[in-house]
Design an enzyme around this catalytic site. Structure first.
Site, PDB file in Angstrom:
ATOM      1  N   HIS A  76       0.808  -1.195   0.162  1.00 14.64           N
ATOM      2  CA  HIS A  76       0.106   0.171   0.557  1.00 14.64           C
ATOM      3  C   HIS A  76       0.691   1.420  -0.012  1.00 14.64           C
ATOM      4  CE1 HIS A  76      -3.873  -2.071   1.575  1.00 14.64           C
ATOM      5  NE2 HIS A  76      -3.651  -1.884   0.542  1.00 14.64           N
TER       6      HIS A  76
ATOM      7  N   HIS B 290     -11.923  -9.370  -5.959  1.00 12.38           N
ATOM      8  CA  HIS B 290     -11.673  -7.740  -5.860  1.00 12.38           C
ATOM      9  C   HIS B 290     -10.704  -7.350  -6.450  1.00 12.38           C
ATOM     10  CE1 HIS B 290     -10.276  -4.985  -2.526  1.00 12.38           C
ATOM     11  NE2 HIS B 290      -9.238  -5.643  -1.887  1.00 12.38           N
TER      12      HIS B 290
ATOM     13  N   GLU C  50      -8.640  -4.235  -5.947  1.00 13.43           N
ATOM     14  CA  GLU C  50      -8.261  -4.394  -5.953  1.00 13.43           C
ATOM     15  C   GLU C  50      -5.771  -4.051  -6.691  1.00 13.43           C
ATOM     16  OE1 GLU C  50      -6.999  -3.768  -1.560  1.00 13.43           O
ATOM     17  OE2 GLU C  50      -5.205  -1.867  -1.890  1.00 13.43           O
TER      18      GLU C  50
ATOM     19  N   ASP D 170      -3.016  -5.461  -5.825  1.00 12.00           N
ATOM     20  CA  ASP D 170      -2.451  -6.671  -5.701  1.00 12.00           C
ATOM     21  C   ASP D 170      -2.864  -7.848  -6.079  1.00 12.00           C
ATOM     22  OD1 ASP D 170      -4.117  -6.140  -4.021  1.00 12.00           O
ATOM     23  OD2 ASP D 170      -3.716  -6.806  -2.526  1.00 12.00           O
TER      24      ASP D 170
ATOM     25  N   HIS E 158     -12.068  -5.672   2.563  1.00 12.07           N
ATOM     26  CA  HIS E 158     -11.806  -4.582   2.955  1.00 12.07           C
ATOM     27  C   HIS E 158     -12.110  -3.790   2.661  1.00 12.07           C
ATOM     28  CE1 HIS E 158      -8.092  -3.609   1.297  1.00 12.07           C
ATOM     29  NE2 HIS E 158      -8.143  -4.444   0.823  1.00 12.07           N
TER      30      HIS E 158
ATOM     31  N   ASP F 208      -8.981 -10.962   0.759  1.00 13.15           N
ATOM     32  CA  ASP F 208      -7.844 -10.167   1.439  1.00 13.15           C
ATOM     33  C   ASP F 208      -7.987 -11.182   3.144  1.00 13.15           C
ATOM     34  OD1 ASP F 208      -6.044  -9.036   0.109  1.00 13.15           O
ATOM     35  OD2 ASP F 208      -8.016  -6.949   0.447  1.00 13.15           O
TER      36      ASP F 208
ATOM     37  N   TYR G 224      -2.278  -8.432  10.364  1.00 16.49           N
ATOM     38  CA  TYR G 224      -2.326  -8.083   9.059  1.00 16.49           C
ATOM     39  C   TYR G 224      -4.126  -7.296   9.318  1.00 16.49           C
ATOM     40  CZ  TYR G 224      -4.532  -8.910   4.289  1.00 16.49           C
ATOM     41  OH  TYR G 224      -5.448  -8.549   2.837  1.00 16.49           O
TER      42      TYR G 224
ATOM     43  N   HIS H 171      -3.565 -13.689   0.392  1.00 16.18           N
ATOM     44  CA  HIS H 171      -2.125 -13.676   0.502  1.00 16.18           C
ATOM     45  C   HIS H 171      -1.438 -14.100   2.110  1.00 16.18           C
ATOM     46  CE1 HIS H 171      -1.986  -9.514  -0.953  1.00 16.18           C
ATOM     47  NE2 HIS H 171      -3.439  -9.186  -0.817  1.00 16.18           N
TER      48      HIS H 171
HETATM   49 FE1  FEO Z   1      -7.665  -5.900  -1.092  1.00 24.73          FE
HETATM   50 FE2  FEO Z   1      -4.847  -7.266  -1.155  1.00 24.73          FE
HETATM   51  O1  FEO Z   1      -6.262  -6.322  -1.365  1.00 24.73           O
END
Ligand code: FEO
Length: 392
Positions: free
Chosen positions: A23, A79, A81, A83, A145, A164, A192, A225
């Site tokens: 991030h 998701h 995002e 990543d 999230h 996530d 996390y 992750h």
């Molecule tokens: Fe909210 Fe691992 O991205």
């Protein structure tokens, strides 16, 4: 390198051993991370999530070794995002018409980032996709999230692909939690949670209860992750319920920054007072200018009381304290207590200003704080020790 998880599921993600920050500069990842992507081979072939943009070519090349890309029937984007969606551009260049299953908010976030009109299919909670022997069920999980987040559940193998949720920033050649020292992985999972999910605890509790009510047997949780919760996934679910419920340990964290060690002396005297009064309580004393902010946020999350100190500088407080106060505000914590302290030469507003910020962030303020005019003498040090005792 791909890794087979079950008869039908293969991990096709990327282990990022070098990652130190995530991030941008927000989250320090001293143990690296991974971007987990999963390939399901049934009568239909499904790809769940991709990897972060810098690894897109490596990801697609590796995926091509596992499957003819043209045979992928569905892509699921749990998701949007970057990543997890970052390799979509590279992948969709090769298979532009493959449908991408995601939530309505997922379409907004993916389109918003890549400005491509791919073949999106909107899914909602309870929608299913039969892929042969298995059926996938989609479960929207907004604000765990991002608004677009969802989980995907695979029956028969009873796998929850949780994105996530239940993740950890942790690089490991083994994909499984059981192969790592348990405390180490739980510390990363809590870090996390504290740094990514804490503001959304209300949604976490609700979503876990909703999934429990769906009576879906869960043998494995595959996050996006870190490591897979294979043996006893119920344990991390129970921990999430605990962490989401105004979590605290028997801990007080003292955060301070100091120019000429006067506020530092106060911090140490306060810690002494706390310890004299209660030898069982865990006391963490951290200089915010020198400590790791991701670790600091984790310690704040674990604490029942936080004390924050800064000298007064230019009618305010030091910038490392300003940064931490801003991060703490974002956590939307409840049921925690706080107070402020600090030295000053003349105007002396820092303690009052920090107290106001803590109040705005939802803390119960214990008292109006303690100040030292110039260097704390023995009398002030004694008062700081008393202040520590009274905190207990
Ligand atoms: Fe909210 Fe691992 O991205």
């Amino acid at each position: 390198m791909s890794k087979k998880i079950t008869e039908n599921v293969t991990w096709v993600g990327k282990i990022d051993w070098e990652l130190q920050k995530f991030h941008g500069d927000e989250y320090t990842t001293k143990k690296g991370s991974s971007y987990n992507s999963y390939l399901i081979k049934d009568e239909k072939i499904v790809l769940i999530d991709t990897v972060w943009l810098p690894h897109d070519k490596e990801f697609v090349k590796n995926l091509e070794k596992e499957v003819d890309l043209n045979k992928i029937d569905y892509i699921i984007a749990n998701h949007g995002e970057i990543d997890h969606s970052g390799a979509l551009i590279e992948l969709m260049r090769k298979i532009p018409n493959t449908p991408i299953y995601c939530t309505a908010n997922g379409i907004k976030s993916i389109k918003g980032q890549y400005h491509k009109d791919w073949n999106f299919v909107t899914v909602k909670t309870g929608d299913t996709l039969n892929i042969g022997k298995h059926t996938l069920t989609f479960i929207e999980a907004p604000m765990i999230h991002w608004p677009d987040t969802m989980f995907t559940y695979m029956d028969k193998e009873n796998i929850l692909f949780s994105n996530d949720g239940f993740g950890q920033h942790y690089a490991s050649e083994s994909l499984y939690v059981k192969d790592i020292e348990k405390n180490e992985i739980y510390e990363e999972a809590l870090k996390y949670y504290a740094n990514i999910l804490a503001p959304f605890s209300m949604f976490v509790t609700k979503k876990i209860k909703e999934v429990q009510d769906m009576n879906l047997p869960i043998d494995m949780i595959c996050p996006s992750h870190g490591l897979i919760w294979k043996d006893n996934p119920e344990e991390i679910i129970q921990n999430y319920l605990k962490w989401a419920d105004n979590y605290e340990e028997n801990q007080i964290t003292i955060l301070y920054d100091s120019m000429w060690e006067n506020t530092k002396k106060m911090a140490e005297a306060i810690a002494k007072g706390i310890y004299e009064k209660d030898k069982n309580i865990i006391i963490k004393l951290i200089n915010t200018a020198k400590g790791d902010k991701t670790d600091i946020i984790t310690q704040v999350y674990k604490s029942k009381i936080i004390l924050i100190g800064s000298p007064t500088v230019n009618n305010g407080y030091l910038y490392s304290i300003a940064g931490i106060l801003e991060m703490i505000k974002g956590m939307k914590l409840k049921n925690k207590k706080a107070a402020a302290f600090g030295s000053y030469g003349w105007s002396g507003e820092a303690v009052k200003l920090i107290t106001e910020e803590l109040k705005k962030s939802g803390f119960d303020i214990i008292n109006e704080g303690i100040k030292s005019n110039w260097t704390p003498d023995e009398n002030i040090i004694e008062k700081c020790i008393e202040f520590g005792k009274n905190i207990i």
